[in-house]
Design an enzyme around this catalytic site. Structure first.
Site, PDB file in Angstrom:
ATOM      1  CG  ASN A 127      41.768  -5.285  11.926  1.00  0.00           C
ATOM      2  OD1 ASN A 127      42.899  -5.308  12.648  1.00  0.00           O
ATOM      3  ND2 ASN A 127      41.536  -4.164  11.312  1.00  0.00           N
ATOM      4  CD  GLU A 246      47.497  -0.338  17.096  1.00  0.00           C
ATOM      5  OE1 GLU A 246      46.978  -0.666  16.014  1.00  0.00           O
ATOM      6  OE2 GLU A 246      46.988  -0.830  18.037  1.00  0.00           O
TER       7      GLU A 246
HETATM    8  P1  C2E Z   1      42.991  -2.530  15.748  1.00  0.00           P
HETATM    9  O1  C2E Z   1      43.041  -3.386  14.918  1.00  0.00           O
HETATM   10  O2  C2E Z   1      44.255  -2.514  16.775  1.00  0.00           O
HETATM   11  O3  C2E Z   1      42.640  -0.916  15.206  1.00  0.00           O
HETATM   12  C1  C2E Z   1      43.247   0.183  15.507  1.00  0.00           C
HETATM   13  C2  C2E Z   1      42.387   1.045  16.427  1.00  0.00           C
HETATM   14  O4  C2E Z   1      43.159   1.926  17.033  1.00  0.00           O
HETATM   15  C3  C2E Z   1      41.068   1.618  15.506  1.00  0.00           C
HETATM   16  O5  C2E Z   1      39.942   1.422  16.593  1.00  0.00           O
HETATM   17  C4  C2E Z   1      41.610   2.865  15.282  1.00  0.00           C
HETATM   18  O6  C2E Z   1      40.318   3.744  15.150  1.00  0.00           O
HETATM   19  C5  C2E Z   1      42.349   3.251  16.672  1.00  0.00           C
HETATM   20  N1  C2E Z   1      43.369   4.458  16.539  1.00  0.00           N
HETATM   21  C6  C2E Z   1      44.009   4.431  15.533  1.00  0.00           C
HETATM   22  N2  C2E Z   1      44.825   5.722  15.551  1.00  0.00           N
HETATM   23  C7  C2E Z   1      44.395   6.130  16.687  1.00  0.00           C
HETATM   24  C8  C2E Z   1      45.228   7.357  17.598  1.00  0.00           C
HETATM   25  O7  C2E Z   1      45.962   8.106  17.103  1.00  0.00           O
HETATM   26  N3  C2E Z   1      44.461   7.303  18.741  1.00  0.00           N
HETATM   27  C9  C2E Z   1      43.469   6.657  19.525  1.00  0.00           C
HETATM   28  N4  C2E Z   1      43.149   6.809  20.534  1.00  0.00           N
HETATM   29  N5  C2E Z   1      43.085   5.557  18.614  1.00  0.00           N
HETATM   30  C10 C2E Z   1      43.562   5.357  17.184  1.00  0.00           C
HETATM   31  P2  C2E Z   1      38.699   1.049  16.147  1.00  0.00           P
HETATM   32  O8  C2E Z   1      38.565   1.394  14.906  1.00  0.00           O
HETATM   33  O9  C2E Z   1      37.716   1.451  17.288  1.00  0.00           O
HETATM   34  O10 C2E Z   1      38.863  -0.658  16.168  1.00  0.00           O
HETATM   35  C11 C2E Z   1      39.057  -1.437  17.133  1.00  0.00           C
HETATM   36  C12 C2E Z   1      39.332  -2.572  17.212  1.00  0.00           C
HETATM   37  O11 C2E Z   1      38.379  -3.511  16.721  1.00  0.00           O
HETATM   38  C13 C2E Z   1      40.533  -3.051  16.212  1.00  0.00           C
HETATM   39  O12 C2E Z   1      41.612  -2.743  16.618  1.00  0.00           O
HETATM   40  C14 C2E Z   1      40.177  -4.356  15.589  1.00  0.00           C
HETATM   41  O13 C2E Z   1      40.808  -5.330  16.954  1.00  0.00           O
HETATM   42  C15 C2E Z   1      38.812  -4.554  15.754  1.00  0.00           C
HETATM   43  N6  C2E Z   1      38.339  -4.453  14.490  1.00  0.00           N
HETATM   44  C16 C2E Z   1      37.938  -3.342  13.698  1.00  0.00           C
HETATM   45  N7  C2E Z   1      37.490  -3.797  12.452  1.00  0.00           N
HETATM   46  C17 C2E Z   1      37.468  -4.995  12.330  1.00  0.00           C
HETATM   47  C18 C2E Z   1      37.281  -6.098  11.371  1.00  0.00           C
HETATM   48  O14 C2E Z   1      36.914  -5.696  10.184  1.00  0.00           O
HETATM   49  N8  C2E Z   1      37.374  -7.502  11.749  1.00  0.00           N
HETATM   50  C19 C2E Z   1      38.002  -7.744  13.019  1.00  0.00           C
HETATM   51  N9  C2E Z   1      38.283  -8.797  13.199  1.00  0.00           N
HETATM   52  N10 C2E Z   1      38.250  -6.864  13.903  1.00  0.00           N
HETATM   53  C20 C2E Z   1      38.033  -5.315  13.793  1.00  0.00           C
HETATM   54 MG    MG Z   2      45.972  -2.415  17.458  1.00  0.00          MG
HETATM   55 MG    MG Z   3      44.449  -3.795  13.232  1.00  0.00          MG
END
Ligand code: C2E
Ligand code: MG
Ligand code: MG
Ligand code: MG
Length: 302
Positions: A127, A246
């Site tokens: 990301n 996703e």
């Molecule tokens: P994202 O990039 O859209 O990542 C997908 C999010 O959806 C992740 O949340 C993941 O855990 C969640 N997800 C995946 N499958 C499912 C599912 O079946 N059901 C539900 N309810 N959720 C699911 P997470 O890990 O909490 O991350 C949230 C956001 O934070 C990410 O959305 C991304 O925008 C940001 N993020 C996370 N890591 C990084 C990073 O290293 N750098 C940057 N810039 N942003 C990050």
């Molecule tokens: Mg997403």
């Molecule tokens: Mg993503």
């Protein structure tokens, strides 16, 4: 302004969630320490092909475990990083840790023949905040890191998340094009919500669209969400852009995605984000259950 309102709101709700007594300053100090101390962890969530079910790669997700509060909601600490100029440090740390895992697969393969090909050649999605897109130094560092570990950029997808209207002027488009020409894949994340737009999709050299999970999560129950999921998939197919859904949480959603010919799926139904130590187990368990499904299907034919 819009951004900080959002942050205050998410700070408040997150504090309620975790019942925290920390104020924002203490929170920020702890975050800075975690980044400086290389304490940000990386979790990996699998992506599979909808038609064959084979493993395509993993999305790398940052995790911060606060010493007393436990895991902090990524949306919260990522926006803190964006506001306080820490995001590029975080990105680089995530990138380095994820690539270290990728190159360890290659090295271990020589001594540990247990690592299957699908894992050994797996792709990674990282990301990147839209705000980093004009940062030449970050991208030089990313390119250098790939070179020094001998990892082909074609195995890396950069997922660009829109948190603010993307500046589509010179440097941003130039950087995106440069990365694409070097072989990196580019993905537009959370498509269908926020600021992502059709104009960006056509102007910038994106190779993947990720359908936002708000649509995919409701695809079982809600006709509108199904329609949107299908429309985005059709759009991606006609632009010759790969489409990933996703938020796939059920077998029914997976069947729907197969039916509308979506390319890739990611979600709890396939696998939750996990630490690298759990990946091999997850892989073999999934292989076992796929094998069992195949046998059951054969038996049903007899
Ligand atoms: P994202 O990039 O859209 O990542 C997908 C999010 O959806 C992740 O949340 C993941 O855990 C969640 N997800 C995946 N499958 C499912 C599912 O079946 N059901 C539900 N309810 N959720 C699911 P997470 O890990 O909490 O991350 C949230 C956001 O934070 C990410 O959305 C991304 O925008 C940001 N993020 C996370 N890591 C990084 C990073 O290293 N750098 C940057 N810039 N942003 C990050
Ligand atoms: Mg997403
Ligand atoms: Mg993503
Ligand atoms: Mg997101």
């Amino acid at each position: 302004e819009l951004h900080s309102n959002k942050l205050v709101k998410s700070c408040e709700s997150s504090k309620r969630e975790m019942n925290s007594s920390l104020n924002e300053d203490e929170f920020l100090t702890a975050l800075k320490e975690a980044i400086k101390g290389q304490d940000i962890e990386v979790y990996f969530q699998p992506k599979v092909r909808c038609d064959s079910g084979t493993l395509e790669g993993f999305e790398v997700l940052a995790r911060w475990r606060h010493p007393t509060e436990g895991f902090i909601n990524p949306e919260l600490f990522i926006s803190l990083c964006e506001i306080h100029g820490l995001i590029d440090l975080l990105t680089m740390q995530v990138f380095e840790k994820a690539l270290a895992w990728l190159s360890s697969l290659d090295e271990n393969h020589i001594t540990d023949s247990e690592i299957p090909c699908e894992l050994r050649w797996t792709k990674l999605s990282i990301n990147i905040s839209a705000q980093s897109l004009s940062n030449d130094i970050l991208f030089s560092n990313i390119i250098d890191k790939c070179k020094s570990l001998d990892i082909s950029p074609s195995r890396i997808t950069l997922e660009i998340t829109e948190s603010s209207a993307m500046d589509d002027s010179g440097p941003v488009l130039e950087n995106l094009t440069r990365l694409r020409l070097m072989g990196f894949e580019l993905s537009i994340d959370d498509f269908g919500t926020g600021y992502s737009s059709l104009l960006q999709l056509v102007k910038a050299p994106f190779s993947e669209i990720k359908i936002d999970k708000t649509f995919v999560l409701k695809a079982d129950a809600d006709t509108q969400s199904r329609a949107i999921t299908k429309s985005i998939t059709d759009l991606g197919r006609s632009l010759e852009t790969q489409v990933t859904a996703e938020g796939v949480e059920s077998a029914a959603t997976m069947d729907f995605l197969k039916h509308i010919k979506c390319h890739l799926a990611q979600g709890y139904f396939i696998g939750r984000p996990m630490p690298q130590a759990d990946i091999l187990n997850w892989f073999y368990e999934r292989e076992r259950s796929r094998e069992k499904e195949r046998l059951d299907a054969l038996r049903a034919l007899e």
